[in-house]
Design a protein around this motif. Structure first.
Motif, PDB file in Angstrom:
ATOM      1  N   TRP A  77       0.835  -1.209   0.000  1.00 42.25           N
ATOM      2  CA  TRP A  77       0.000   0.000   0.000  1.00 42.25           C
ATOM      3  C   TRP A  77       0.863   1.249   0.000  1.00 42.25           C
ATOM      4  O   TRP A  77       1.870   1.311   0.699  1.00 42.25           O
ATOM      5  N   VAL A 106      -8.077  -1.978   3.670  1.00 36.50           N
ATOM      6  CA  VAL A 106      -8.053  -0.823   2.773  1.00 36.50           C
ATOM      7  C   VAL A 106      -9.510  -0.461   2.539  1.00 36.50           C
ATOM      8  O   VAL A 106     -10.287  -1.288   2.043  1.00 36.50           O
ATOM      9  N   CYS A 134      -2.781  -6.948  -2.450  1.00 39.16           N
ATOM     10  CA  CYS A 134      -2.071  -6.084  -1.509  1.00 39.16           C
ATOM     11  C   CYS A 134      -1.637  -6.898  -0.297  1.00 39.16           C
ATOM     12  O   CYS A 134      -2.479  -7.436   0.433  1.00 39.16           O
TER      13      CYS A 134
END
Length: 285
Positions: free
Chosen positions: A123, A256, A232
């Motif tokens: 990220w 996220v 991710c």
């Protein structure tokens, strides 16, 4: 014939345009320059001069590339895949943070398919080879590519966003700028064809972008958010986050969210961090 002729053939703009620049398609054309300071800067200048949506600018040799926080970098001739795309966006401005992440998802998929290297995302948009997927059992995550988005709102009727990426392709260990950087070559890629990789990235980007744009920039509705979360590797890790002003935040990255923010569980409760709030995220100890 030298090793560079074999490992670093030039990009093929004729084949790229034949594959990508089709009537009614996402991409208007791929322009390949022998050298340029920054593909992002050049394409932003073209945008201000009225260049349309869907242009792609690539270069064999980027001499003054720009990363996050104004960092400069350069790469050997034909050793990296360096390009930018121009988008005339119609979605709400507060959704534009997803564009660099969209490019990251497209890049990870293309790298996995074309080269066999087990790429993933840190990220918000660093393309890495995670420690568990490194060639030869190497330890630590290796940064494979960086992505930078820049916007120009001088034409409010057709604001422009340029998304650029540089992928380390055929660099040797000695040619990489820092110890944490890696290349596809060093990670045992089965194919170092930059033209094939660019075609795959742009094809994947186009599919994601069309769905995201049709959903008015809603990453959840379009499926982009789930696709991002699926590649991710930051989520679930202990992280140490450097914030502006030399503040430090430690905790576990738990999600996220739909605004593309990283949610970190801290002793004081959850914190949602935007990329603009963060200087650096790294694994905690």
């Amino acid at each position: 014939m030298t090793d560079d002729d074999v490992l670093r053939p030039p990009l093929d703009p004729v084949a790229l345009n034949a594959a990508l620049a089709r009537p009614g398609g996402m991409w208007r054309g791929v322009d390949v320059l022998p050298a340029v300071g920054s593909t992002n800067s050049e394409l932003l200048a073209r945008a201000k001069a009225g260049a349309p949506h869907g242009g792609v600018l690539a270069t064999e040799h980027q001499t003054a590339g720009r990363g996050r926080l104004g960092r400069d970098f350069t790469t050997p001739d034909r050793a990296a895949l360096t390009f930018s795309v121009l988008l005339r966006v119609t979605v709400p401005a507060d959704t534009l943070g997803w564009l660099s992440m969209l490019m990251g998802v497209a890049a990870v998929g293309a790298i996995r398919r074309v080269t066999g290297v087990g790429a993933a995302l840190k990220w918000p948009n660093d393309v890495i080879v995670p420690a568990g997927a490194r060639a030869g059992g190497a330890t630590g995550d290796g940064k494979l590519a960086g992505i930078l988005s820049e916007a120009d709102f001088s034409d409010p009727g057709a604001p422009a966003v340029v998304v650029g990426m540089g992928v380390n392709v055929s660099q040797t260990r000695a040619e990489l700028p820092v110890d944490t950087a890696v290349s596809l070559r060093g990670e045992g890629a089965t194919d170092l064809d930059r033209s094939a990789l660019l075609r795959a990235v742009l094809a994947g980007f186009g599919e994601l972008y069309v769905a995201w744009s049709a959903a008015d920039g809603d990453a959840e509705v379009s499926g982009l958010a789930d696709a991002y979360r699926g590649v991710c590797v930051t989520v679930g890790r202990r992280v140490r986050v450097n914030l502006p002003g030399d503040a430090l935040l430690e905790g576990t990255a738990t999600a996220v969210d739909h605004h593309a923010r990283l949610v970190v569980e801290t002793p004081g409760g959850p914190r949602a961090l935007s990329a603009g709030d963060v200087v650096h995220v790294r694994p905690g100890v």
